[in-house]
Design an enzyme around this catalytic site. Structure first.
Site, PDB file in Angstrom:
ATOM      1  N   ASN A 181       0.853  -1.188   0.000  1.00 30.33           N
ATOM      2  CA  ASN A 181       0.000   0.000   0.000  1.00 30.33           C
ATOM      3  C   ASN A 181       0.888   1.237   0.000  1.00 30.33           C
ATOM      4  OD1 ASN A 181      -1.507   2.328   1.288  1.00 30.33           O
ATOM      5  ND2 ASN A 181      -3.178   0.842   1.141  1.00 30.33           N
ATOM      6  N   SER A 203      -5.213  -0.421  -2.779  1.00 29.14           N
ATOM      7  CA  SER A 203      -5.739   0.907  -2.464  1.00 29.14           C
ATOM      8  C   SER A 203      -6.863   0.718  -1.452  1.00 29.14           C
ATOM      9  CB  SER A 203      -6.260   1.574  -3.734  1.00 29.14           C
ATOM     10  OG  SER A 203      -6.616   2.916  -3.462  1.00 29.14           O
ATOM     11  N   GLU A 204      -6.761   1.398  -0.314  1.00 27.10           N
ATOM     12  CA  GLU A 204      -7.582   1.019   0.830  1.00 27.10           C
ATOM     13  C   GLU A 204      -9.078   1.279   0.668  1.00 27.10           C
ATOM     14  OE1 GLU A 204      -5.040   3.159   0.907  1.00 27.10           O
ATOM     15  OE2 GLU A 204      -5.462   4.942   2.123  1.00 27.10           O
ATOM     16  N   ASN A 205      -9.461   2.104  -0.318  1.00 26.68           N
ATOM     17  CA  ASN A 205     -10.895   2.260  -0.537  1.00 26.68           C
ATOM     18  C   ASN A 205     -11.531   0.982  -1.080  1.00 26.68           C
ATOM     19  OD1 ASN A 205      -9.177   3.107  -2.743  1.00 26.68           O
ATOM     20  ND2 ASN A 205     -11.020   3.666  -3.864  1.00 26.68           N
ATOM     21  N   SER A 245     -11.268  -4.485   2.570  1.00 25.51           N
ATOM     22  CA  SER A 245      -9.975  -3.886   2.279  1.00 25.51           C
ATOM     23  C   SER A 245      -9.181  -3.649   3.562  1.00 25.51           C
ATOM     24  CB  SER A 245     -10.186  -2.564   1.542  1.00 25.51           C
ATOM     25  OG  SER A 245      -8.960  -1.946   1.276  1.00 25.51           O
TER      26      SER A 245
END
Lengths: 214, 236
Positions: free
Chosen positions: A23, A46-48, A88
């Site tokens: 990340n 991607s943390e979304n 996520s």
């Protein structure tokens, strides 16, 4: 002399290993993706809710339903999966992401990190930074060695509100690289930018650090 | 079949809004936000809202529209940095903010929807986020207790729905929508496409209809882009 932002990102890219799930934070850390060695295969998260992040789209490829955590338009790859934000952060909190590269306002010699809030200024919020430092197995900070006022950002203790305690494993600045083998050990200076003397690093650093034998 | 499909956002909200209520909204940034229902909430005139949403929109779009009309009293969010109106009202003391780290916020919605009143996480331990919250040691690590969220109303955006309320999201527009859909006492979904029963493969349903009480066809699908980043078609 000191390293440019791209050179700092390239140095961080040397820490990538084949097969890593990674990340990358917003800003200089995003540049790390441009410096991945050709024999290394990594998957960006991607943390979304994207696992397997592609490059920026061409104008024709822009899709408003595909954005990264910086709200930038991106593309998908043949390996991509989309997940909910809960899944996520399950990857992140559950220790399934090997490496995260983040920016910082301050790092302390005990590994504390501050990167989300300056009291007295408008508070924007931590976003996913607190989750990332608490959950990802290895945390690399990419930051300028001095702040805009010329004060050291690698300090004895953080003065700003913390993002996490004892979470940083490596610090890469425009002057030098510091690393520690585990989170019970002190940081050690392992590299200096070309032309940067040990004295200059000492003068620009408040944190205590050990020095690797040259 | 119970009729879940309503003719308009206004009709779907009828009888569902009251001053002081808590509303959870799906979306990340301006991606996957329930644009149609937000506009209908503005028109409803409902006030003193507590809004649970990862972000607060931008000045003139998304949840920013509800802020501009001063219908929001409190936000529970992880990041509100794209909104000047938010800043003005916050600094004037007219708006309250509760920051929840992004993953914690997602899990709080998931937990609330799954009947879990609280959970422990390492996120935020030793920071301002943990102040006043119980902590506990598990296997030598310190964790902080966070509460599940149940809202009076959930509003979500999906790509496809069938009349039973089975939802499918599209790409990264999924984000917070699946958890938001589970944690409303009533959940209203706006969808880009309403399809016939059976048209969604049961293996491909993201949110099962049990979580969705009301459905509308979205009439606002602007999908504004916050950071339009592109590369040259000729490069590489």
């Amino acid at each position: 002399m000191s390293w440019t932002r791209d050179q700092m990102a390239a140095r961080a890219a040397q820490e990538l290993r084949d097969g890593y799930y990674v990340n990358l934070g917003i800003g200089i850390p995003t540049l790390v993706a441009n410096h991945v060695a050709p024999d290394i295969d990594i998957t960006l998260q991607s943390e979304n809710g994207i696992l397997g992040l592609g490059a920026f789209p061409t104008e024709a490829e822009v899709d408003p339903d595909i954005i990264n955590a910086g709200k930038q338009t991106v593309t998908e790859l043949d390996r991509t999966s989309y997940v909910s934000s809960a899944d996520s952060f399950g990857m992140i909190r559950g220790g399934h992401i090997q490496l995260s590269v983040l920016g910082a306002m301050e790092v302390a010699e005990n590994g504390d990190l501050a990167n989300w809030m300056v009291p007295g200024k408008m508070v924007k919020g931590p976003g996913g930074a607190m989750d990332l430092v608490a959950g990802v197995r290895r945390i690399i900070v990419l930051m300028d060695h001095l702040d805009k006022a010329g004060s050291p950002k690698f300090r004895r203790a953080c003065t700003l509100p913390l993002t996490g305690t004892n979470v940083v494993d490596m610090v890469i600045t425009n002057l030098a690289v510091f690393e520690r083998p585990d989170r019970a050990s002190p940081f050690r200076l392992i590299e200096r930018a070309p032309g940067v003397t040990l004295d200059r690093v000492r003068d620009a650093t408040e944190a205590h650090f050990e020095v690797s034998p040259a | 079949m119970v009729q879940k499909v309503y003719d308009s956002a206004g009709a779907a909200l009828d009888g569902m809004v009251r001053d002081g209520m808590t509303i959870v909204a799906g979306g990340f940034g301006l991606c996957g936000i329930p644009e149609t229902l937000i506009d209908a909430l503005v028109r409803s005139g409902v006030r003193d809202l507590t809004i649970v949403s990862n972000n607060a929109g931008v000045d003139d779009f998304g949840l920013g529209r509800l802020l501009r009309t001063r219908q929001v009293r409190k936000m529970i969010s992880s990041y509100v940095g794209e909104n000047r109106e938010f800043e003005r009202q916050y600094l004037a003391g007219d708006l309250e903010i509760e920051f929840s780290p992004q993953g914690t916020l997602a899990e709080r919605m998931r937990a609330g929807g799954a009947g879990i009143p609280a959970f422990f996480t390492r996120t935020g331990v030793g920071t301002q986020i943990a102040i006043g919250k119980p902590t506990a040691d598990f296997d030598g690590d310190l964790y902080v207790m966070e509460r599940g969220i149940v809202a009076d109303l959930a509003i979500v955006k999906a790509w496809k729905a069938d009349p039973y309320g089975n939802l499918v999201y599209r790409k990264s527009a999924r984000n917070f929508n699946p958890m938001a859909a589970t944690c409303g006492r009533v959940t209203i979904a706006e969808v880009e496409q309403l399809v016939d029963p059976g048209a969604i493969d049961p293996d491909h349903v993201h949110t099962p209809g049990v979580f969705v009480q009301r459905l509308i066809r979205a009439t606002c699908n602007e999908k504004r882009i916050e950071q339009r980043t592109t590369r040259s078609a000729h490069a590489a």
